[in-house]
Motif scaffolding. Structure first.
Motif, PDB file in Angstrom:
ATOM      1  N   PRO A  46     -43.884 -29.653  41.665  1.00 24.75           N
ATOM      2  CA  PRO A  46     -42.793 -30.590  41.378  1.00 24.75           C
ATOM      3  C   PRO A  46     -41.882 -30.764  42.594  1.00 24.75           C
ATOM      4  CG  PRO A  46     -42.990 -28.964  39.628  1.00 24.75           C
ATOM      5  CD  PRO A  46     -43.866 -28.505  40.760  1.00 24.75           C
ATOM      6  N   PRO A  47     -41.573 -32.009  42.920  1.00 27.52           N
ATOM      7  CA  PRO A  47     -40.672 -32.227  44.053  1.00 27.52           C
ATOM      8  C   PRO A  47     -39.259 -31.787  43.705  1.00 27.52           C
ATOM      9  CG  PRO A  47     -41.142 -34.295  42.942  1.00 27.52           C
ATOM     10  CD  PRO A  47     -41.991 -33.249  42.293  1.00 27.52           C
ATOM     11  N   GLY A  48     -38.574 -31.278  44.704  1.00 26.81           N
ATOM     12  CA  GLY A  48     -37.185 -30.884  44.518  1.00 26.81           C
ATOM     13  C   GLY A  48     -36.262 -32.091  44.639  1.00 26.81           C
ATOM     14  N   ASP A  49     -34.992 -31.854  44.381  1.00 24.53           N
ATOM     15  CA  ASP A  49     -33.997 -32.927  44.463  1.00 24.53           C
ATOM     16  C   ASP A  49     -33.896 -33.504  45.873  1.00 24.53           C
ATOM     17  OD1 ASP A  49     -33.457 -32.623  41.785  1.00 24.53           O
ATOM     18  OD2 ASP A  49     -31.695 -31.362  42.109  1.00 24.53           O
ATOM     19  N   ASP A  50     -34.300 -32.730  46.890  1.00 20.49           N
ATOM     20  CA  ASP A  50     -34.269 -33.205  48.265  1.00 20.49           C
ATOM     21  C   ASP A  50     -35.410 -34.180  48.558  1.00 20.49           C
ATOM     22  OD1 ASP A  50     -36.175 -31.113  47.981  1.00 20.49           O
ATOM     23  OD2 ASP A  50     -36.171 -30.797  50.145  1.00 20.49           O
ATOM     24  N   GLU A  51     -36.389 -34.227  47.658  1.00 17.46           N
ATOM     25  CA  GLU A  51     -37.577 -35.049  47.901  1.00 17.46           C
ATOM     26  C   GLU A  51     -37.687 -36.243  46.957  1.00 17.46           C
ATOM     27  OE1 GLU A  51     -42.406 -34.474  48.387  1.00 17.46           O
ATOM     28  OE2 GLU A  51     -41.269 -32.891  47.379  1.00 17.46           O
ATOM     29  N   ALA A  52     -37.206 -36.110  45.740  1.00 14.09           N
ATOM     30  CA  ALA A  52     -37.436 -37.148  44.734  1.00 14.09           C
ATOM     31  C   ALA A  52     -36.293 -37.221  43.736  1.00 14.09           C
ATOM     32  CB  ALA A  52     -38.739 -36.864  43.987  1.00 14.09           C
ATOM     33  N   ILE A  53     -36.280 -38.320  43.017  1.00 14.55           N
ATOM     34  CA  ILE A  53     -35.372 -38.487  41.885  1.00 14.55           C
ATOM     35  C   ILE A  53     -36.212 -38.229  40.638  1.00 14.55           C
ATOM     36  CG2 ILE A  53     -33.974 -40.123  40.570  1.00 14.55           C
ATOM     37  CD1 ILE A  53     -33.337 -41.458  43.320  1.00 14.55           C
ATOM     38  N   ARG A  54     -35.823 -37.225  39.881  1.00  7.88           N
ATOM     39  CA  ARG A  54     -36.562 -36.815  38.688  1.00  7.88           C
ATOM     40  C   ARG A  54     -35.953 -37.490  37.463  1.00  7.88           C
ATOM     41  NH1 ARG A  54     -37.910 -30.648  36.902  1.00  7.88           N
ATOM     42  NH2 ARG A  54     -38.064 -31.010  34.678  1.00  7.88           N
TER      43      ARG A  54
ATOM     44  N   ARG B  38     -39.125 -43.589  49.145  1.00  6.54           N
ATOM     45  CA  ARG B  38     -38.323 -43.080  48.031  1.00  6.54           C
ATOM     46  C   ARG B  38     -39.280 -42.700  46.925  1.00  6.54           C
ATOM     47  NH1 ARG B  38     -34.370 -47.981  49.125  1.00  6.54           N
ATOM     48  NH2 ARG B  38     -32.927 -46.901  50.487  1.00  6.54           N
ATOM     49  N   ILE B  39     -38.994 -41.592  46.256  1.00  4.59           N
ATOM     50  CA  ILE B  39     -39.924 -41.082  45.247  1.00  4.59           C
ATOM     51  C   ILE B  39     -39.232 -40.967  43.899  1.00  4.59           C
ATOM     52  CG2 ILE B  39     -41.425 -39.158  44.569  1.00  4.59           C
ATOM     53  CD1 ILE B  39     -41.776 -38.521  47.548  1.00  4.59           C
ATOM     54  N   LEU B  40     -39.883 -41.557  42.895  1.00  9.28           N
ATOM     55  CA  LEU B  40     -39.469 -41.423  41.496  1.00  9.28           C
ATOM     56  C   LEU B  40     -40.472 -40.486  40.838  1.00  9.28           C
ATOM     57  CD1 LEU B  40     -38.113 -42.037  38.783  1.00  9.28           C
ATOM     58  CD2 LEU B  40     -39.343 -44.225  38.751  1.00  9.28           C
ATOM     59  N   TYR B  41     -40.007 -39.322  40.408  1.00  8.26           N
ATOM     60  CA  TYR B  41     -40.861 -38.326  39.750  1.00  8.26           C
ATOM     61  C   TYR B  41     -40.663 -38.428  38.244  1.00  8.26           C
ATOM     62  CZ  TYR B  41     -42.195 -33.647  38.072  1.00  8.26           C
ATOM     63  OH  TYR B  41     -42.725 -32.585  37.378  1.00  8.26           O
ATOM     64  N   LEU B  42     -41.722 -38.857  37.558  1.00  5.40           N
ATOM     65  CA  LEU B  42     -41.693 -38.982  36.101  1.00  5.40           C
ATOM     66  C   LEU B  42     -42.119 -37.656  35.489  1.00  5.40           C
ATOM     67  CD1 LEU B  42     -43.319 -42.513  35.809  1.00  5.40           C
ATOM     68  CD2 LEU B  42     -40.881 -41.935  35.715  1.00  5.40           C
ATOM     69  N   HIS B  43     -41.183 -37.019  34.816  1.00  6.32           N
ATOM     70  CA  HIS B  43     -41.398 -35.685  34.261  1.00  6.32           C
ATOM     71  C   HIS B  43     -41.347 -35.734  32.736  1.00  6.32           C
ATOM     72  CE1 HIS B  43     -41.000 -31.394  33.586  1.00  6.32           C
ATOM     73  NE2 HIS B  43     -39.954 -31.660  32.837  1.00  6.32           N
ATOM     74  N   GLY B  44     -42.253 -34.982  32.100  1.00  4.37           N
ATOM     75  CA  GLY B  44     -42.238 -34.914  30.644  1.00  4.37           C
ATOM     76  C   GLY B  44     -42.928 -33.664  30.133  1.00  4.37           C
ATOM     77  N   SER B  45     -42.719 -33.383  28.873  1.00  6.67           N
ATOM     78  CA  SER B  45     -43.333 -32.200  28.266  1.00  6.67           C
ATOM     79  C   SER B  45     -44.839 -32.398  28.107  1.00  6.67           C
ATOM     80  CB  SER B  45     -42.715 -31.931  26.894  1.00  6.67           C
ATOM     81  OG  SER B  45     -43.126 -32.945  25.979  1.00  6.67           O
ATOM     82  N   ARG B  46     -45.577 -31.312  28.088  1.00  7.83           N
ATOM     83  CA  ARG B  46     -47.026 -31.366  27.889  1.00  7.83           C
ATOM     84  C   ARG B  46     -47.343 -32.065  26.570  1.00  7.83           C
ATOM     85  NH1 ARG B  46     -51.149 -28.687  25.337  1.00  7.83           N
ATOM     86  NH2 ARG B  46     -53.120 -28.556  26.490  1.00  7.83           N
ATOM     87  N   GLU B  47     -46.570 -31.791  25.536  1.00  8.26           N
ATOM     88  CA  GLU B  47     -46.812 -32.379  24.214  1.00  8.26           C
ATOM     89  C   GLU B  47     -46.697 -33.906  24.254  1.00  8.26           C
ATOM     90  OE1 GLU B  47     -46.209 -28.316  24.189  1.00  8.26           O
ATOM     91  OE2 GLU B  47     -44.649 -29.750  24.758  1.00  8.26           O
ATOM     92  N   LEU B  48     -45.642 -34.418  24.897  1.00  7.76           N
ATOM     93  CA  LEU B  48     -45.462 -35.864  24.999  1.00  7.76           C
ATOM     94  C   LEU B  48     -46.576 -36.481  25.845  1.00  7.76           C
ATOM     95  CD1 LEU B  48     -43.974 -38.478  24.480  1.00  7.76           C
ATOM     96  CD2 LEU B  48     -42.345 -37.846  26.296  1.00  7.76           C
ATOM     97  N   LEU B  49     -46.933 -35.823  26.934  1.00  6.73           N
ATOM     98  CA  LEU B  49     -48.012 -36.323  27.788  1.00  6.73           C
ATOM     99  C   LEU B  49     -49.325 -36.398  27.017  1.00  6.73           C
ATOM    100  CD1 LEU B  49     -47.048 -34.281  30.949  1.00  6.73           C
ATOM    101  CD2 LEU B  49     -46.991 -36.787  30.783  1.00  6.73           C
ATOM    102  N   LEU B  50     -49.637 -35.360  26.240  1.00  2.81           N
ATOM    103  CA  LEU B  50     -50.875 -35.357  25.451  1.00  2.81           C
ATOM    104  C   LEU B  50     -50.871 -36.462  24.402  1.00  2.81           C
ATOM    105  CD1 LEU B  50     -51.752 -31.598  24.863  1.00  2.81           C
ATOM    106  CD2 LEU B  50     -53.112 -33.313  26.077  1.00  2.81           C
ATOM    107  N   THR B  51     -49.744 -36.675  23.763  1.00  3.61           N
ATOM    108  CA  THR B  51     -49.635 -37.746  22.776  1.00  3.61           C
ATOM    109  C   THR B  51     -49.957 -39.085  23.427  1.00  3.61           C
ATOM    110  OG1 THR B  51     -47.979 -36.536  21.505  1.00  3.61           O
ATOM    111  CG2 THR B  51     -48.044 -38.922  21.194  1.00  3.61           C
ATOM    112  N   ARG B  52     -49.414 -39.316  24.603  1.00  3.78           N
ATOM    113  CA  ARG B  52     -49.663 -40.566  25.315  1.00  3.78           C
ATOM    114  C   ARG B  52     -51.132 -40.685  25.739  1.00  3.78           C
ATOM    115  NH1 ARG B  52     -44.680 -41.752  29.397  1.00  3.78           N
ATOM    116  NH2 ARG B  52     -43.089 -42.151  27.822  1.00  3.78           N
ATOM    117  N   LEU B  53     -51.690 -39.593  26.226  1.00  2.00           N
ATOM    118  CA  LEU B  53     -53.091 -39.628  26.682  1.00  2.00           C
ATOM    119  C   LEU B  53     -54.054 -39.892  25.527  1.00  2.00           C
ATOM    120  CD1 LEU B  53     -53.136 -36.727  29.300  1.00  2.00           C
ATOM    121  CD2 LEU B  53     -53.372 -39.186  29.749  1.00  2.00           C
TER     122      LEU B  53
END
Length: 169
Positions: free
Chosen positions: A141-149, A103-118
């Motif tokens: 990016p995995p599709g809905d058939d592959e992961a939960i986004r 089972r796959i959990l895909y953590l998705h976020g904006s570039r801006e939020l990712l940069l802030t965290r990094l």
């Protein structure tokens, strides 16, 4: 010992929270947790520390090792969560060879939020905006058939509960 272990890949680019969310998810489902970053070769860590992105060849043995962890846990009937970028479909396919019911959990976020965290992160070998941009470029990016986004702007509790509500139990 469980008869049917739960095997989960928590994936996303650097800064998405794979380790933090993966640990929380593992606690919630009574699973072991492995941070894939702990299993990079010394040469790959040195490369990333210099700001150089990894290529497919750099990742191959690393992904085989991670697939082996899934295979071993499945054989022992023990649940496992691995936090790993798994940027490309073929990487995820390789991991699924160790865990066909992955089972796959895909953590998705904006570039801006990712940069802030990094930029707030201390003492990690992954450095620079260029490295994030490289990962975002390589991401398939995995599709809905592959992961939960799930969006990383949610709280960690909301991310874990959203995933758990959406997986087949």
């Amino acid at each position: 010992m469980q008869s049917t272990p739960t095997l989960v890949l928590v994936m996303g680019v650097s800064g998405s929270g794979k380790s933090h969310i993966g640990k929380r998810l593992a606690e919630a489902i009574d699973a072991d947790f492995i941070d894939a970053d702990d299993h990079h070769s010394a040469s790959s860590i040195a490369k990333m520390s210099r700001g150089e992105p990894l290529n497919d060849g750099d990742r191959e043995g690393w992904l085989e090792t991670l697939a082996g962890f899934f295979r071993d846990h499945a054989r022992r009937g023990r649940s496992l969560v691995i936090g790993c970028s798994a940027l490309k479909r073929r990487y995820r396919d390789l991991l699924r060879r160790g865990a066909p019911a992955l089972r796959i959990l895909y953590l998705h976020g904006s570039r801006e939020l990712l940069l802030t965290r990094l930029h707030a992160r201390q003492g990690h070998f992954f450095q620079g905006d260029h490295m994030l941009d490289s990962q975002l470029h390589d991401l398939e990016p995995p599709g809905d058939d592959e992961a939960i986004r799930v969006d990383i702007s949610l709280t960690p509790e909301e991310i874990v509960s959203t995933f758990l509500e959406r997986i087949d139990t």
